[in-house]
Write a protein that holds these residues in place. Structure first.
Motif, PDB file in Angstrom:
ATOM      1  N   PHE A  76       1.490  -1.090  -0.098  1.00 15.16           N
ATOM      2  CA  PHE A  76      -0.236  -0.166   0.165  1.00 15.16           C
ATOM      3  C   PHE A  76       0.953   1.383   0.102  1.00 15.16           C
ATOM      4  O   PHE A  76       1.527   0.627   0.547  1.00 15.16           O
ATOM      5  N   ALA A  77       0.447   2.282  -0.327  1.00 20.20           N
ATOM      6  CA  ALA A  77       1.161   3.544  -0.444  1.00 20.20           C
ATOM      7  C   ALA A  77       0.455   4.867   1.010  1.00 20.20           C
ATOM      8  O   ALA A  77      -1.294   4.072   1.331  1.00 20.20           O
ATOM      9  N   VAL A  78       1.212   5.129   0.978  1.00 18.36           N
ATOM     10  CA  VAL A  78       0.811   6.252   2.825  1.00 18.36           C
ATOM     11  C   VAL A  78       1.057   7.579   2.305  1.00 18.36           C
ATOM     12  O   VAL A  78       2.456   7.863   1.995  1.00 18.36           O
ATOM     13  N   VAL A  79       0.433   8.274   1.931  1.00 18.08           N
ATOM     14  CA  VAL A  79       0.309   9.574   1.186  1.00 18.08           C
ATOM     15  C   VAL A  79      -0.041  10.731   2.190  1.00 18.08           C
ATOM     16  O   VAL A  79      -1.240  10.813   3.047  1.00 18.08           O
ATOM     17  N   THR A  80       0.925  11.964   2.929  1.00 16.42           N
ATOM     18  CA  THR A  80       0.697  12.577   3.795  1.00 16.42           C
ATOM     19  C   THR A  80       0.145  13.566   3.195  1.00 16.42           C
ATOM     20  O   THR A  80      -0.349  14.172   1.659  1.00 16.42           O
ATOM     21  N   LEU A  81      -1.377  14.349   3.450  1.00 11.46           N
ATOM     22  CA  LEU A  81      -2.442  15.693   2.482  1.00 11.46           C
ATOM     23  C   LEU A  81      -1.952  16.322   3.631  1.00 11.46           C
ATOM     24  O   LEU A  81      -1.180  17.051   4.518  1.00 11.46           O
ATOM     25  N   LEU A 102     -15.009   6.483  -4.280  1.00 14.27           N
ATOM     26  CA  LEU A 102     -13.799   7.012  -4.282  1.00 14.27           C
ATOM     27  C   LEU A 102     -12.827   7.263  -5.178  1.00 14.27           C
ATOM     28  O   LEU A 102     -12.290   8.785  -5.057  1.00 14.27           O
ATOM     29  N   PHE A 103     -12.023   6.919  -5.886  1.00 14.03           N
ATOM     30  CA  PHE A 103     -11.309   7.400  -6.892  1.00 14.03           C
ATOM     31  C   PHE A 103     -11.436   9.149  -8.352  1.00 14.03           C
ATOM     32  O   PHE A 103     -11.229   8.577  -8.665  1.00 14.03           O
ATOM     33  N   TRP A 108      -4.782  10.157 -10.674  1.00 15.15           N
ATOM     34  CA  TRP A 108      -3.699   9.609 -10.171  1.00 15.15           C
ATOM     35  C   TRP A 108      -3.301   9.234 -10.375  1.00 15.15           C
ATOM     36  O   TRP A 108      -3.305   8.477 -11.685  1.00 15.15           O
ATOM     37  N   THR A 109      -2.065   8.464  -9.765  1.00 21.80           N
ATOM     38  CA  THR A 109      -0.916   8.121 -10.733  1.00 21.80           C
ATOM     39  C   THR A 109      -0.572   6.780 -10.333  1.00 21.80           C
ATOM     40  O   THR A 109      -0.528   6.113  -8.879  1.00 21.80           O
ATOM     41  N   ASP A 110      -0.519   5.517 -11.328  1.00 20.72           N
ATOM     42  CA  ASP A 110      -0.481   4.637 -10.687  1.00 20.72           C
ATOM     43  C   ASP A 110       0.896   3.882 -10.156  1.00 20.72           C
ATOM     44  O   ASP A 110       1.227   4.324 -10.694  1.00 20.72           O
ATOM     45  N   THR A 111       0.830   3.363  -8.777  1.00 22.83           N
ATOM     46  CA  THR A 111       2.261   3.044  -8.713  1.00 22.83           C
ATOM     47  C   THR A 111       2.378   1.299  -7.729  1.00 22.83           C
ATOM     48  O   THR A 111       1.142   0.633  -8.237  1.00 22.83           O
ATOM     49  N   ASP A 112       3.566   0.925  -7.783  1.00 23.21           N
ATOM     50  CA  ASP A 112       3.391  -0.582  -7.519  1.00 23.21           C
ATOM     51  C   ASP A 112       2.444  -1.023  -5.429  1.00 23.21           C
ATOM     52  O   ASP A 112       2.645  -2.123  -5.669  1.00 23.21           O
ATOM     53  N   VAL A 116      -1.690   6.253  -6.358  1.00 20.41           N
ATOM     54  CA  VAL A 116      -1.045   7.859  -5.036  1.00 20.41           C
ATOM     55  C   VAL A 116      -1.687   8.563  -5.992  1.00 20.41           C
ATOM     56  O   VAL A 116      -2.412   9.645  -7.664  1.00 20.41           O
ATOM     57  N   PRO A 117      -2.260  10.282  -5.782  1.00 22.04           N
ATOM     58  CA  PRO A 117      -3.292  11.268  -6.036  1.00 22.04           C
ATOM     59  C   PRO A 117      -2.375  12.628  -7.291  1.00 22.04           C
ATOM     60  O   PRO A 117      -0.789  12.633  -6.262  1.00 22.04           O
ATOM     61  N   ALA A 118      -2.818  12.656  -8.140  1.00 25.80           N
ATOM     62  CA  ALA A 118      -1.408  12.900  -9.229  1.00 25.80           C
ATOM     63  C   ALA A 118      -0.936  14.521  -8.705  1.00 25.80           C
ATOM     64  O   ALA A 118      -2.309  15.106  -7.282  1.00 25.80           O
TER      65      ALA A 118
END
Length: 168
Positions: A76-81, A102-103, A108-112, A116-118
């Motif tokens: 999973f990705a953890v994004v700071t807001l 939700l999306f 969005w940018t796809d990651t492995d 992640v929000p662009a």
């Protein structure tokens, strides 16, 4: 119709447990956790532990769609807001309608690790290591495998049931 400045459905302080009142007096960063599926969840009970490897810990809802998807993906990705992400935080917390999902409506940018929000330049890619029930939540522990740390905007903070931002 009356517009309230506070949540009219919120539990009054005197009816909350002492532990809940204590937790409410601790400022917490607001993060977005996403995984393949896609699925995501706003998480304010997040802790980052430095080390080799670094780790992230968080308390999440074990009945959430996010947890179900994370169990399958293992990453999973953890994004700071930041303060401009309040509606995004509310949407992924289930506090705001999400027509189309939700999306929908954002780029969005796809990651492995998950979408992640662009434009998000600070996020971590994590690999699930363990989980266990802790209180009324699920404690998730993960190894941080990737860190993107861009310029640091002021973080979005959750304190006493509301969003706040740090001043400069």
């Amino acid at each position: 119709m009356t517009i309230h400045s506070t949540d009219p459905f919120a539990t009054p302080d005197e009816d909350k447990s002492a532990v809940r009142r204590l937790r409410g007096r601790l400022a917490a960063p607001v993060t977005l956790w996403t995984t393949a599926g896609p699925a995501g969840l706003t998480v304010s009970s997040t802790l980052v532990a430095d080390g080799d490897p670094g780790r992230v810990l968080g308390l999440i809802d074990d009945e959430s769609d996010f947890w179900e998807a994370l169990e399958t993906s293992g990453r999973f990705a953890v994004v700071t807001l930041s303060p401009g992400d309040r509606q995004l935080a509310d949407r992924f917390a289930g506090l705001m309608p999400a027509p189309g999902g939700l999306f929908a409506g954002d780029t969005w940018t796809d990651t492995d690790y998950g979408p992640v929000p662009a434009g998000s330049d600070t996020w971590a890619g994590c690999r699930l290591e363990s989980s266990r029930v802790l209180g009324w939540a699920l404690l998730v522990e993960a190894v941080i495998e990737k860190v993107e740390a861009g310029p640091s905007p002021y973080p979005l903070i959750h304190y006493r049931g509301r969003y706040h931002e740090l001043g400069g």
